[in-house]
Design a protein around this motif. Structure first.
Motif, PDB file in Angstrom:
ATOM      1  N   GLN A  65       0.827  -1.201   0.000  1.00 25.76           N
ATOM      2  CA  GLN A  65       0.000   0.000   0.000  1.00 25.76           C
ATOM      3  C   GLN A  65       0.863   1.253   0.000  1.00 25.76           C
ATOM      4  OE1 GLN A  65      -3.298  -0.102  -0.451  1.00 25.76           O
ATOM      5  NE2 GLN A  65      -2.993  -2.317  -0.634  1.00 25.76           N
ATOM      6  N   LEU A  66       1.969   1.215   0.733  1.00 23.60           N
ATOM      7  CA  LEU A  66       2.880   2.353   0.735  1.00 23.60           C
ATOM      8  C   LEU A  66       3.542   2.529  -0.625  1.00 23.60           C
ATOM      9  CD1 LEU A  66       4.531   1.791   4.224  1.00 23.60           C
ATOM     10  CD2 LEU A  66       3.044   3.693   3.591  1.00 23.60           C
ATOM     11  N   VAL A  67       3.865   1.416  -1.279  1.00 27.76           N
ATOM     12  CA  VAL A  67       4.455   1.474  -2.617  1.00 27.76           C
ATOM     13  C   VAL A  67       3.477   2.119  -3.593  1.00 27.76           C
ATOM     14  CG1 VAL A  67       5.164   0.047  -4.590  1.00 27.76           C
ATOM     15  CG2 VAL A  67       6.077  -0.424  -2.310  1.00 27.76           C
ATOM     16  N   LEU A  68       2.217   1.720  -3.539  1.00 28.64           N
ATOM     17  CA  LEU A  68       1.204   2.302  -4.421  1.00 28.64           C
ATOM     18  C   LEU A  68       1.022   3.787  -4.148  1.00 28.64           C
ATOM     19  CD1 LEU A  68      -1.459  -0.558  -4.374  1.00 28.64           C
ATOM     20  CD2 LEU A  68      -0.016   0.111  -6.308  1.00 28.64           C
ATOM     21  N   ALA A  69       1.044   4.143  -2.859  1.00 31.95           N
ATOM     22  CA  ALA A  69       0.909   5.563  -2.510  1.00 31.95           C
ATOM     23  C   ALA A  69       2.101   6.361  -3.032  1.00 31.95           C
ATOM     24  CB  ALA A  69       0.783   5.713  -0.998  1.00 31.95           C
ATOM     25  N   ALA A  70       3.286   5.741  -3.003  1.00 26.90           N
ATOM     26  CA  ALA A  70       4.485   6.426  -3.501  1.00 26.90           C
ATOM     27  C   ALA A  70       4.413   6.656  -5.007  1.00 26.90           C
ATOM     28  CB  ALA A  70       5.729   5.609  -3.155  1.00 26.90           C
ATOM     29  N   LEU A  71       3.774   5.744  -5.735  1.00 25.59           N
ATOM     30  CA  LEU A  71       3.607   5.934  -7.173  1.00 25.59           C
ATOM     31  C   LEU A  71       2.627   7.049  -7.476  1.00 25.59           C
ATOM     32  CD1 LEU A  71       3.488   2.232  -8.436  1.00 25.59           C
ATOM     33  CD2 LEU A  71       5.281   3.908  -8.901  1.00 25.59           C
ATOM     34  N   GLY A  72       1.543   7.124  -6.681  1.00 24.78           N
ATOM     35  CA  GLY A  72       0.538   8.154  -6.901  1.00 24.78           C
ATOM     36  C   GLY A  72      -0.030   8.098  -8.304  1.00 24.78           C
ATOM     37  N   GLY A 110      17.258   5.575 -22.640  1.00 27.53           N
ATOM     38  CA  GLY A 110      18.202   6.675 -22.554  1.00 27.53           C
ATOM     39  C   GLY A 110      19.146   6.664 -23.744  1.00 27.53           C
ATOM     40  N   ALA A 111      20.193   7.464 -23.633  1.00 30.91           N
ATOM     41  CA  ALA A 111      21.149   7.564 -24.736  1.00 30.91           C
ATOM     42  C   ALA A 111      21.929   6.274 -24.910  1.00 30.91           C
ATOM     43  CB  ALA A 111      22.109   8.730 -24.488  1.00 30.91           C
ATOM     44  N   THR A 112      22.280   5.642 -23.773  1.00 28.72           N
ATOM     45  CA  THR A 112      23.053   4.410 -23.847  1.00 28.72           C
ATOM     46  C   THR A 112      22.547   3.442 -22.778  1.00 28.72           C
ATOM     47  OG1 THR A 112      24.707   5.255 -22.289  1.00 28.72           O
ATOM     48  CG2 THR A 112      25.139   5.590 -24.646  1.00 28.72           C
ATOM     49  N   GLY A 113      22.975   2.183 -22.920  1.00 28.54           N
ATOM     50  CA  GLY A 113      22.660   1.199 -21.898  1.00 28.54           C
ATOM     51  C   GLY A 113      21.264   0.644 -22.014  1.00 28.54           C
ATOM     52  N   ARG A 114      20.906  -0.166 -21.016  1.00 20.35           N
ATOM     53  CA  ARG A 114      19.599  -0.814 -21.019  1.00 20.35           C
ATOM     54  C   ARG A 114      18.499   0.187 -20.668  1.00 20.35           C
ATOM     55  NH1 ARG A 114      20.325  -5.808 -17.116  1.00 20.35           N
ATOM     56  NH2 ARG A 114      21.241  -4.148 -15.855  1.00 20.35           N
ATOM     57  N   PRO A 115      17.269  -0.046 -21.121  1.00 20.50           N
ATOM     58  CA  PRO A 115      16.172   0.860 -20.772  1.00 20.50           C
ATOM     59  C   PRO A 115      15.847   0.768 -19.284  1.00 20.50           C
ATOM     60  CG  PRO A 115      15.328  -1.090 -21.872  1.00 20.50           C
ATOM     61  CD  PRO A 115      16.822  -1.142 -22.008  1.00 20.50           C
ATOM     62  N   GLU A 116      15.392   1.879 -18.732  1.00 17.68           N
ATOM     63  CA  GLU A 116      15.008   1.920 -17.324  1.00 17.68           C
ATOM     64  C   GLU A 116      13.560   1.477 -17.183  1.00 17.68           C
ATOM     65  OE1 GLU A 116      15.185   5.131 -13.682  1.00 17.68           O
ATOM     66  OE2 GLU A 116      14.356   5.792 -15.600  1.00 17.68           O
ATOM     67  N   HIS A 117      13.305   0.624 -16.210  1.00 18.89           N
ATOM     68  CA  HIS A 117      11.938   0.195 -15.919  1.00 18.89           C
ATOM     69  C   HIS A 117      11.251   1.251 -15.064  1.00 18.89           C
ATOM     70  CE1 HIS A 117      13.565  -3.645 -17.262  1.00 18.89           C
ATOM     71  NE2 HIS A 117      12.326  -4.099 -17.356  1.00 18.89           N
ATOM     72  N   ARG A 118      10.101   1.722 -15.510  1.00 16.11           N
ATOM     73  CA  ARG A 118       9.291   2.688 -14.775  1.00 16.11           C
ATOM     74  C   ARG A 118       7.952   2.043 -14.473  1.00 16.11           C
ATOM     75  NH1 ARG A 118      12.044   7.111 -13.222  1.00 16.11           N
ATOM     76  NH2 ARG A 118      10.151   8.388 -13.400  1.00 16.11           N
ATOM     77  N   TYR A 119       7.391   2.375 -13.325  1.00 15.63           N
ATOM     78  CA  TYR A 119       6.153   1.740 -12.881  1.00 15.63           C
ATOM     79  C   TYR A 119       5.075   2.795 -12.675  1.00 15.63           C
ATOM     80  CZ  TYR A 119       9.303  -2.154 -12.027  1.00 15.63           C
ATOM     81  OH  TYR A 119      10.244  -3.153 -12.171  1.00 15.63           O
ATOM     82  N   ALA A 120       3.846   2.422 -12.972  1.00 14.55           N
ATOM     83  CA  ALA A 120       2.708   3.311 -12.782  1.00 14.55           C
ATOM     84  C   ALA A 120       1.490   2.487 -12.414  1.00 14.55           C
ATOM     85  CB  ALA A 120       2.436   4.127 -14.053  1.00 14.55           C
ATOM     86  N   VAL A 121       0.616   3.059 -11.601  1.00 20.47           N
ATOM     87  CA  VAL A 121      -0.619   2.368 -11.220  1.00 20.47           C
ATOM     88  C   VAL A 121      -1.544   2.321 -12.417  1.00 20.47           C
ATOM     89  CG1 VAL A 121      -2.618   2.391  -9.683  1.00 20.47           C
ATOM     90  CG2 VAL A 121      -0.377   3.145  -8.832  1.00 20.47           C
ATOM     91  N   ARG A 122      -2.118   1.147 -12.679  1.00 14.54           N
ATOM     92  CA  ARG A 122      -3.052   1.025 -13.803  1.00 14.54           C
ATOM     93  C   ARG A 122      -4.327   1.795 -13.498  1.00 14.54           C
ATOM     94  NH1 ARG A 122      -2.409  -2.630 -17.836  1.00 14.54           N
ATOM     95  NH2 ARG A 122      -0.620  -4.049 -17.667  1.00 14.54           N
ATOM     96  N   ARG A 132      10.925  -5.937  -5.611  1.00  8.92           N
ATOM     97  CA  ARG A 132      10.172  -7.165  -5.342  1.00  8.92           C
ATOM     98  C   ARG A 132       8.673  -6.888  -5.228  1.00  8.92           C
ATOM     99  NH1 ARG A 132      13.206  -8.788  -1.643  1.00  8.92           N
ATOM    100  NH2 ARG A 132      12.103  -7.968   0.164  1.00  8.92           N
ATOM    101  N   HIS A 133       8.311  -5.830  -4.499  1.00  7.28           N
ATOM    102  CA  HIS A 133       6.891  -5.500  -4.345  1.00  7.28           C
ATOM    103  C   HIS A 133       6.299  -5.019  -5.668  1.00  7.28           C
ATOM    104  CE1 HIS A 133       6.302  -6.086  -0.065  1.00  7.28           C
ATOM    105  NE2 HIS A 133       7.472  -5.521   0.157  1.00  7.28           N
ATOM    106  N   LEU A 134       7.057  -4.230  -6.414  1.00  6.42           N
ATOM    107  CA  LEU A 134       6.560  -3.742  -7.702  1.00  6.42           C
ATOM    108  C   LEU A 134       6.350  -4.896  -8.682  1.00  6.42           C
ATOM    109  CD1 LEU A 134       8.791  -0.558  -7.963  1.00  6.42           C
ATOM    110  CD2 LEU A 134       6.284  -0.560  -7.913  1.00  6.42           C
ATOM    111  N   ALA A 135       7.274  -5.862  -8.671  1.00  5.19           N
ATOM    112  CA  ALA A 135       7.126  -7.018  -9.557  1.00  5.19           C
ATOM    113  C   ALA A 135       5.881  -7.819  -9.195  1.00  5.19           C
ATOM    114  CB  ALA A 135       8.371  -7.899  -9.468  1.00  5.19           C
TER     115      ALA A 135
END
Length: 217
Positions: A157-164, A204-216, A186-189
């Protein structure tokens, strides 16, 4: 800090010690050391294993758990059937981060461990702290008025609140909630597997893509 916090359990009742060990081992981010049954064994365990946290009974055959905490300065959760004010005040003066009265439900201990983990994460490292960092850490440790019966999903619940209404990385969520990046991941997964949140990729410009999370929505 290390994701796994090491916990030494002190209880003269072998069965109780094993029960507490099982509860702690089942808690994400914690590892229980082999329980000890006396003050003397606890002193040796504190010297040899340098645990992050001590979970100790107050009344032991060879001494007093509260005095041990005051003597060693280790973070501790004290457990006792004693329900009188002087004992509780003495426990808190010793530096204990929590006090549980017997008998208590399993979730009372797991909730306190969860709060302690977030408190430790907020105060980890050598960076200068702001007053609101300290206030937030103390509020988390003492539950911010939440009852000890908060369910295991409290962190989610705190993780979801942090996403807003926006999106964030696991590292950003961890910083907002006061947990490690690995724990936030772990909780986001788990939330993503239940389709509560969605995963977005930011390239980004280089490297692997960053995983971003959002509430559906």
């Amino acid at each position: 800090m290390n994701d796994s916090l090491r916990v030494l359990i002190l209880d003269d009742d072998f069965r109780v010690g094993q029960l507490h060990r099982d509860i702690i081992d089942d808690q994400p981010g914690f590892t229980a050391l082999e329980p000890v049954r006396s003050i003397a064994e606890a002193r040796e365990g504190l010297r040899s294993s340098t645990p992050d946290l001590l979970v100790a009974d107050v009344f032991l055959p060879d001494g007093d758990g509260i005095a041990l905490v005051r003597e060693t300065g280790v973070d501790a959760i004290l457990i006792s059937a004693a329900d009188d004010g002087p004992t509780v005040r003495r426990a808190l003066r010793s530096g204990a981060v929590g006090y549980l009265m017997k008998p208590f439900e399993r979730r009372a201990l797991t909730n306190l461990l969860d709060r302690y983990s977030r408190y430790r994460n907020l105060l980890a490292g050598e960076r200068p702290l702001r007053q609101d960092d300290t206030d937030r850490a103390l509020a988390i440790l003492h539950g911010s008025g939440e009852p000890v019966s908060v369910s295991r999903s409290a962190t989610e619940q705190l993780v979801l609140a942090a996403l807003g209404d926006g999106e964030a990385s696991a590292a950003e969520v961890g910083e907002r909630v006061g947990i490690s990046r690995a724990t936030a991941q772990r909780h986001l997964a788990a939330l993503a597997a239940r389709t509560v949140v969605e995963v977005r990729l930011r390239y980004g410009a280089t490297g692997r893509p960053e995983h971003r999370y959002a509430v559906r929505s």
